[in-house]
Design a protein around this motif. Sequence first.
Motif, short mmCIF file in Angstrom:
data_model
loop_
_atom_site.label_atom_id
_atom_site.label_comp_id
_atom_site.label_asym_id
_atom_site.label_seq_id
_atom_site.Cartn_x
_atom_site.Cartn_y
_atom_site.Cartn_z
N GLU A 1 8.45 15.27 0.13
CA GLU A 1 7.34 14.31 0.18
C GLU A 1 7.84 12.88 -0.05
O GLU A 1 7.40 11.94 0.63
CB GLU A 1 6.30 14.69 -0.87
CG GLU A 1 5.56 15.99 -0.58
CD GLU A 1 4.57 16.33 -1.69
OE1 GLU A 1 4.56 15.58 -2.70
OE2 GLU A 1 3.84 17.33 -1.56
N ASN B 1 8.36 6.56 6.07
CA ASN B 1 7.17 5.86 6.55
C ASN B 1 7.25 4.37 6.22
O ASN B 1 6.92 3.51 7.05
CB ASN B 1 5.93 6.49 5.91
CG ASN B 1 4.64 5.96 6.55
OD1 ASN B 1 4.65 5.51 7.70
ND2 ASN B 1 3.54 6.02 5.82
N LYS C 1 0.83 -1.21 0.00
CA LYS C 1 0.00 0.00 0.00
C LYS C 1 0.86 1.25 0.00
O LYS C 1 0.61 2.21 -0.76
CB LYS C 1 -0.92 -0.02 1.22
CG LYS C 1 -1.85 1.18 1.30
CD LYS C 1 -2.75 1.06 2.53
CE LYS C 1 -3.67 2.28 2.63
NZ LYS C 1 -4.55 2.21 3.83
N LEU C 2 1.89 1.25 0.84
CA LEU C 2 2.77 2.42 0.90
C LEU C 2 3.54 2.60 -0.41
O LEU C 2 3.78 3.74 -0.84
CB LEU C 2 3.73 2.28 2.08
CG LEU C 2 3.09 2.34 3.48
CD1 LEU C 2 4.13 2.08 4.55
CD2 LEU C 2 2.43 3.70 3.71
N GLU C 3 3.95 1.51 -1.01
CA GLU C 3 4.64 1.62 -2.29
C GLU C 3 3.71 2.19 -3.36
O GLU C 3 4.13 2.97 -4.22
CB GLU C 3 5.16 0.24 -2.72
CG GLU C 3 6.31 -0.30 -1.89
CD GLU C 3 7.60 0.46 -2.16
OE1 GLU C 3 7.67 1.21 -3.16
OE2 GLU C 3 8.55 0.31 -1.36
N THR C 4 2.42 1.80 -3.29
CA THR C 4 1.45 2.35 -4.25
C THR C 4 1.28 3.86 -4.04
O THR C 4 1.19 4.63 -5.01
CB THR C 4 0.11 1.63 -4.09
OG1 THR C 4 0.31 0.22 -4.26
CG2 THR C 4 -0.90 2.12 -5.11
N GLU C 5 1.20 4.28 -2.77
CA GLU C 5 1.09 5.71 -2.48
C GLU C 5 2.35 6.46 -2.86
O GLU C 5 2.31 7.67 -3.16
CB GLU C 5 0.80 5.91 -1.00
CG GLU C 5 -0.56 5.35 -0.57
CD GLU C 5 -0.76 5.46 0.94
OE1 GLU C 5 0.21 5.87 1.63
OE2 GLU C 5 -1.86 5.13 1.42
N LYS C 6 3.46 5.78 -2.86
CA LYS C 6 4.72 6.44 -3.16
C LYS C 6 4.89 6.71 -4.66
O LYS C 6 5.60 7.66 -5.04
CB LYS C 6 5.86 5.54 -2.65
CG LYS C 6 7.25 6.04 -2.97
CD LYS C 6 8.29 5.03 -2.52
CE LYS C 6 9.67 5.40 -3.03
NZ LYS C 6 10.69 4.39 -2.65
N LYS C 7 4.25 5.92 -5.50
CA LYS C 7 4.47 6.05 -6.94
C LYS C 7 4.11 7.43 -7.48
O LYS C 7 4.91 8.04 -8.21
CB LYS C 7 3.68 4.96 -7.67
CG LYS C 7 4.30 3.58 -7.54
CD LYS C 7 3.51 2.55 -8.32
CE LYS C 7 4.15 1.16 -8.18
NZ LYS C 7 3.39 0.12 -8.92
N PRO C 8 2.89 8.04 -7.18
CA PRO C 8 2.61 9.40 -7.70
C PRO C 8 3.58 10.44 -7.16
O PRO C 8 3.95 11.38 -7.86
CB PRO C 8 1.18 9.66 -7.26
CG PRO C 8 0.88 8.68 -6.21
CD PRO C 8 1.72 7.50 -6.47
N ILE C 9 3.99 10.27 -5.90
CA ILE C 9 4.97 11.22 -5.34
C ILE C 9 6.28 11.13 -6.11
O ILE C 9 6.91 12.15 -6.43
CB ILE C 9 5.18 10.93 -3.84
CG1 ILE C 9 3.86 11.10 -3.07
CG2 ILE C 9 6.25 11.83 -3.26
CD1 ILE C 9 3.95 10.70 -1.62
N ALA D 1 7.69 9.67 2.51
CA ALA D 1 7.09 8.38 2.16
C ALA D 1 8.06 7.23 2.42
O ALA D 1 7.68 6.17 2.95
CB ALA D 1 6.66 8.40 0.69
#
Length: 622
Positions: free
Chosen positions: A205, A212, A100-108, A209
């Motif tokens: 950002e 985190n 999940k965190l890796e998915t959130e990290k992709k747009p950043i 990430a």
Amino acid sequence: MSFIRTGLRELGLKVRRQRTRMALRHVKRQLQRSEIYLGREGTAQAASFPEVRNEIVALKKLEQEQKEVAMRITQIEVAVKQIEAERTENARGQDEAISKLETEKKPILQRRDDAKNAATICERELASVESRLQANDLADRELLKQLSALQAQAPPPADLDTRIAALAGKRARLPQERAEIVRAREGSAEACRQATQKLATAEEELSAAERNITRVRERFEATDRALAEKVRTQQDALRDARAQHQTVEERKNPAYLNIGRHLATRGIAPPNAPHLLHDVLRHRQSVQRHNDHREQLSVLSAQIDKQELRKFYFVIASILVLLAIVLPLVFHSPPKREWLPRETDAILSLNAERFDRDDLPKKWRNEDFWLQTWPGLIGAASQIPRLRIPGDAARVTRALTTVENSPPREFLLLEARGNVSTVVRTIAEDKQFERRTISGLPVWQQSDFSIARVGPKTLAVGMPDGVDELVRVRLGLEADLQITGEFFDRYQALDPETTLRLISRDPPGLTRAFHPIFPRELLDSAQLLGLGVSLQTPAKARLLLRLPSENAASDLAKNIHDDPQRWLRIEQSDLPLFASPPEINRQHADLEIRFIIPENSARLLLQRIAKTDMPPPATAAN
């Protein structure tokens, strides 16, 4: 000698008793195991017997304890399974959270890359504007330089005004262009500043990430380590519980043993395993049989005469003590001995087997030269009755003393190919020989010829005083010549390959033992001399020399190489010892010279050793 039979009988009884004792221990262990099995299966049948009531009670207590331990083992196993399930769930949760965190990290990460590209473009545009501004300034300076140069010309050119006006017009346009470039630079700088701010924000950002993700991963890994530690603790407890369960099971064996013995005594077999009673009875019979056999052996041993047994032990102890004294002496005795007197200066060894097989002796066998030379080579050995040389002999060894100002002495040993008992018996029966002994060793003498047996295949022959000294040396009454050292070892190595060997530790003294063989200057320069000759076709020889120093060895090797005709020839003769240039090897102060001997030179060499050469000296007729 009855005590020997008594001792051997007692030793046999001891061996049999030991074997019976070992077999008895084995069958007792088998009996004990079978009684335990019978007691385990027949506990229900033994409950009605008051004799084993205590065992039944003890078994119930142990079984209750075993149940508790088994329950604890079950609980621990369940706990281990739960912890393993928690570890699996923790690993699954870690994978989900990290995903999940890796998915959130992709747009950043994408925004950071876009900002980085934009900042790169802005920096490139700003650099382009800066280069245009520098080009404008450079153009202004160049026009000013041209204008100054034009005005400085003398005489001035005809179109001076026109050219000045053109240059002035160009310079007038440059400030306007520069102002436009400056405005463009300010715009590019502002765009770069904004792009840099966006890049810094995106980097922050992205870093947040990643921190985190690291924090979440560490939390899950810490949980997994704690669960793994719990698993290890539970596994240790499980191992201890199983060991305790096994201990309790082993503590039940004495009770089962007593129950099994009681059931076997009463002849009661468990219904589900009747064969166990048969096994116990069979093992009991085997134990009884071994006990009876051991008692019989003890009775037989008690009937033995102790006095004779003590005699036997005393004899054995004495033999062992003698062996302990003799064996070290045997094994530490020097392996290389010729049993010759210590004063020996030269040794001539004739390999009779090679004389019987080699090509040249076969060729010379029927010639008058050989009929005269062979007896001279073997010396007094030719007088031994009932012994054909070389047919029945293996080796003839002649040792000589060559001390100056004293008459030479000779010691002769003959080694036969087989046993010399026939020769000794013939001499003993011959009335012409007189028998006498030296420390128990018989010596037979006939006028100036004596013979004695000094080994299973060895005879000492020659003059009476020489034979007597050889006998005393063999018996250890006088010191012997021990052939040791590197030079003598190399000489001994010639034996399997050579027909004739000659060694001397007094080379100049060889002229007192044989007719001249080597040049006098060669003998005077050497401290040790060894010669090995093989009488095959062609005849080959190895000459070993030890010089006083390495320099002397080097000089002699050079002299022999440069002028072999002078050094390698038969003394008082024109015959050379070599048919082709010799091969010379030097090792420190030792020289080894290999060469092929011409046949005529080999003949004369043997004649000189046998002292049968005839004057005048031979000529070079090879």
